[in-house]
Design a protein around this motif. Sequence first.
Motif: not given
Length: 46
Positions: A7-10, A14-24, A43-45
């Motif tokens: 989902t959008a939350v996961e 993953l992007r922010v907390s685990a990988l510390r990546d920007t969207q780019e 997206l939402t459920d």
Amino acid sequence: MIVERWTAVEVRALRVSALRDTQEQFAVRIGWKVPTVRKWERLTDS
């Protein structure tokens, strides 16, 4: 934790907390375009 349905939350977690990546950076890492990543995070459920 194994995610069965992303989902959008996961995706954002993953992007922010685990990988510390920007969207780019995340888009380059996974081989998708930035607008797609943005769409996934919006997206939402249903």
